[in-house]
Enzyme design. Structure first.
Site, PDB file in Angstrom:
ATOM      1  N   HIS A 194      12.896 -18.870  16.477  1.00  0.00           N
ATOM      2  CA  HIS A 194      14.256 -18.991  16.997  1.00  0.00           C
ATOM      3  C   HIS A 194      14.475 -17.877  18.010  1.00  0.00           C
ATOM      4  O   HIS A 194      13.974 -16.773  17.824  1.00  0.00           O
ATOM      5  CB  HIS A 194      15.281 -18.883  15.852  1.00  0.00           C
ATOM      6  CG  HIS A 194      16.620 -19.383  16.235  1.00  0.00           C
ATOM      7  ND1 HIS A 194      17.546 -18.598  16.864  1.00  0.00           N
ATOM      8  CD2 HIS A 194      17.179 -20.610  16.114  1.00  0.00           C
ATOM      9  CE1 HIS A 194      18.628 -19.306  17.099  1.00  0.00           C
ATOM     10  NE2 HIS A 194      18.428 -20.541  16.662  1.00  0.00           N
ATOM     11  N   ASP A 230      16.218 -26.550  11.502  1.00  0.00           N
ATOM     12  CA  ASP A 230      15.689 -27.902  11.660  1.00  0.00           C
ATOM     13  C   ASP A 230      14.549 -28.216  10.706  1.00  0.00           C
ATOM     14  O   ASP A 230      14.157 -29.369  10.560  1.00  0.00           O
ATOM     15  CB  ASP A 230      15.204 -28.109  13.097  1.00  0.00           C
ATOM     16  CG  ASP A 230      16.374 -28.177  14.038  1.00  0.00           C
ATOM     17  OD1 ASP A 230      17.384 -28.778  13.656  1.00  0.00           O
ATOM     18  OD2 ASP A 230      16.282 -27.616  15.138  1.00  0.00           O
TER      19      ASP A 230
END
Ligand code: CMC
Length: 431
Positions: free
Chosen positions: A308, A366
């Protein structure tokens, strides 16, 4: 020299200028560089905004090193555990948790804006039957400005309010209709007797010929997915919404731009990619092979659902969804689901692997959301659509904040590295 400043010296000229350092409530302070060009004749270069705050905001805070996410100061774990999605919407939009009267009034307004103008349903029929639901979403959300043009004055607070309700209320109906159209089933109208998340699932899954029921465990998991995706400060799609809105474009157009930005696999499209990747890996025995590929700088393959831009720690949203995925699979009698086992094994190996450890690549939101959605029966091509449904309130809150702060049009500068000035050549003069 003032204490709360940063002095920058131009070694070419010896000129020194102090720039103010501003502190927020949480997170690293910023150096305010608006006058940088005026003082030095230089722009700052920061592609990808790795060190640049694009705005001031009161909505969401992330501490990527510590793995913390706060909406208006409230930890995401507490909201995911105890709040309803409508309450989180209120919080993001207005800054405080509602009291009972405020909550009832808000839910009433959201509920009574869920229907679409009937002509919008005709609009769907212009799409190819096999259109990706995200393609339909981009178009239909943008098209709302053609149906609700009584509230497009972005400088009018009442118009902003009405548009905000329209976007938040109608987005589940739009998303469910895009799915229904793609599978050739009749559109299902909203049911005002149901809560926001339950109503969305109802519009997705019910058919006129059968009684519709759904387990509260599945509704709870979906509610958590929606709360966890509701806002995430200045990510690519939110920045897109703010930038599009900064030109005073109407909020439907700005939201449609945000849906476009969300679509990519580096952002909201990753949940779809995670599931494809898990299917491709297929079994625990092949995890090593894919970990090896992910580490190979010559191979473009990346472990989807890992890493991320901001979190250099476990994404707090992933932790909540890992538990939710387990609960959903147990509820469905699939406690030994091979896909879930594979995901956990992938996570375990990646978290022990030096490459992932040193680069601080942890599972992101996700990684587990796709497993839950697929277990609930949501097709893969709807995952990013569901992200968009949940994120709509974040986009609207950020858009409203941007307009209310009177930020003016966003206009980044650049370092031009193309051809220097040259004269036009007629065809017969060119080589
Ligand atoms: N698998 C393998 N290597 C990776 C991965 C990954 N998933 N993510 C980053 N790296 C490597 C990358 O190759 C780079 O290596 P090096 O330093 O040798 O060049 C290093 O880690 C740093 O990566 P980066 O590209 O500088 O990180 P970024 O901040 O630009 O990218 C990211 C963040 C999310 C785009 C990236 O981690 C990625 O592509 N992840 C997979 C896609 C994904 O899961 N996206 C969902 C994001 S969360 C949902 C949301 O909030 O929108």
């Amino acid at each position: 020299m003032a204490a709360n400043t940063l002095t920058i010296r131009d070694n070419r000229t010896g000129k020194e200028v102090e720039f103010p350092i501003e502190s927020g409530t949480e997170g690293p302070p910023v150096v305010a560089v608006e006058k940088f060009y005026k003082e030095f004749g230089l722009f700052t270069l920061d592609p990808g905004f790795r060190s640049t705050a694009s705005c001031k905001s009161k909505i969401t805070f992330i501490d990527g090193e510590a793995g913390v996410l706060l909406y208006r100061g409230y930890p995401i774990e507490q909201l995911a555990e105890s709040s309803s999605f409508a309450e989180v919407c209120y919080l993001l939009l207005y800054g405080e948790l509602p009291n009972q009267d405020q909550y009832n009034d808000f839910v009433h307004k959201v509920t009574h804006h869920t229907m679409l103008h009937e002509q919008i349903l005709n609009f769907y029929k212009g799409y190819r039957r096999d259109a990706h639901p995200m393609a339909i979403m981009v178009g239909v959300v943008g098209a709302l400005s053609a149906f609700y043009h009584d509230s497009l004055d972005v400088h009018n607070p009442r118009h902003r309010e009405i548009s905000a309700f329209r976007l938040i209320s109608k987005i589940p109906t739009i998303a469910a209709a895009s799915y229904k159209y793609s599978v050739g089933q009749p559109f299902v109208y909203p049911d005002n007797g149901k809560g926001y998340v339950e109503n969305f699932l109802y519009m997705l899954f019910s058919v006129p010929c059968a009684k519709y029921t759904i387990s509260p465990v599945l509704v709870r998991a979906m509610r958590q997915i929606m709360i966890l995706h509701a806002d995430h400060e200045q990510n690519a799609s939110t920045s897109t919404v703010r930038l599009a809105g900064s030109s005073q474009a109407n909020p439907f157009a700005a939201a449609s731009a945000g849906i476009g930005a969300l679509w990519g696999p580096a952002h909201g499209g990753a949940n779809e990619e995670v599931l494809s990747m898990l299917h491709e890996i297929g079994s625990v025995e092949r995890v090593g092979e894919y970990i090896k590929r992910a580490k190979d700088p010559k191979d473009p393959f990346r472990l989807m659902g890992f890493g991320h831009r901001v979190y250099k720690n476990y994404d707090p949203r992933a932790r909540i969804l890992k538990k939710a995925a387990h609960d959903v699979l147990v509820e469905l009698g699939r406690g030994n689901d091979p896909m879930f086992k594979l995901a956990m094994e992938l996570e375990r190996i990646a978290q022990e692997d030096e490459y992932f450890v040193t680069k601080k690549l942890y599972p992101n939101v996700d990684f587990y959301s796709g497993i839950i959605q697929s277990a609930i029966g949501i097709p893969t091509n709807m995952f990013t659509v569901i992200f968009a449904v949940a994120r709509m309130v974040g986009w609207v809150a950020q858009w409203k904040e941007m307009i209310e702060y009177g930020e003016g049009i966003g206009r980044p500068r650049q370092l031009y590295v193309g051809a220097a000035r040259r004269d036009y050549l007629f065809m017969n003069e060119r080589k």
